[in-house]
Design a protein around this motif. Structure first.
Motif: not given
Length: 231
Positions: A211-231
């Protein structure tokens, strides 16, 4: 989210497969499959799932079972869908309620990344960072209350420097209300690699029903880098 270089388009927008720039070796590594008109889509354009669909009147679960009692196949399907649901605890709500409980990114190269879901749907930037050329998949859990949700869908669109580079849509299915949560894992994908693949991306994720009811909408940014960030 949505960067598999090898999988078939399936429900991805557009049937025509086109590389981003066949004259540029680095951009070829992105391996994106897009339609002609997807190259200049802005984040103000409506998703395909947002068209108006009239599905007719809604009914509570008890009303649905009552009106379908003479249709044996349909009645059995709904009874099977409901399983051991206690109808006395469901109530008389017409609208289903779907709550996304958790989101996480799974990769064999690192521990799982758990993504906090902000109430306003706008996570702090960047929401997460992916390593170029890495395999990953999205896992989410959700709960359904009050009524059956028909045709729950996941839709995700990604832009880089104002250009749409990916549009993923997946049908999750029809779910009955129950106390336990549901878990779904998206197909594994691979992030693009190379100089032009690295950088910042903007994206929008939605969970909608038939029915096109939206239960969650998230607007965000993310990065792609040479390596994972350190945990």
């Amino acid at each position: 989210m949505g960067f598999d270089e090898h999988k078939e388009v399936g429900e991805k927008s557009g049937a025509k497969k086109e590389m981003i720039n066949t004259d540029n070796e680095e951009l070829d590594k992105l391996g994106r499959q897009m339609s002609d008109n997807s190259l200049y889509t802005t984040d103000h354009e409506e998703e395909d799932y947002e068209g108006k669909i009239e599905l007719g009147p809604q009914f509570t679960i008890k009303e649905q079972l009552e009106k379908d009692k003479d249709d044996e196949s349909l009645r059995k399907w709904k009874e099977q869908l409901l399983g051991s649901v206690d109808l006395t605890e469901i109530g008389e709500a017409l609208e289903p309620e779907v709550k996304i409980l958790s989101l996480s990114i799974l990769s064999p190269d690192r521990p799982d990344i758990f993504l906090p879901i902000p109430e306003d749907g706008k996570p702090k930037s960047p929401w997460f960072t992916l390593k170029e050329g890495s395999r990953y998949k999205l896992r989410f859990t959700f709960q359904v209350n009050h009524n059956i949700v028909l045709g729950l869908k996941y839709a995700n669109t990604v832009w880089k420097t104002g250009m749409k580079v990916d549009s993923t849509k997946e049908m999750l299915g029809t779910f009955s209300p129950q106390p336990e949560s549901y878990t779904h894992e998206m197909p594994e994908e691979t992030t693009p690699s190379g100089y032009f693949a690295r950088g910042s991306y903007s994206a929008r994720t939605k969970f909608l029903d038939d029915d096109n009811k939206c239960y969650l909408e998230i607007n965000y940014t993310f990065d792609i880098r040479k390596d994972w960030l350190s945990t």
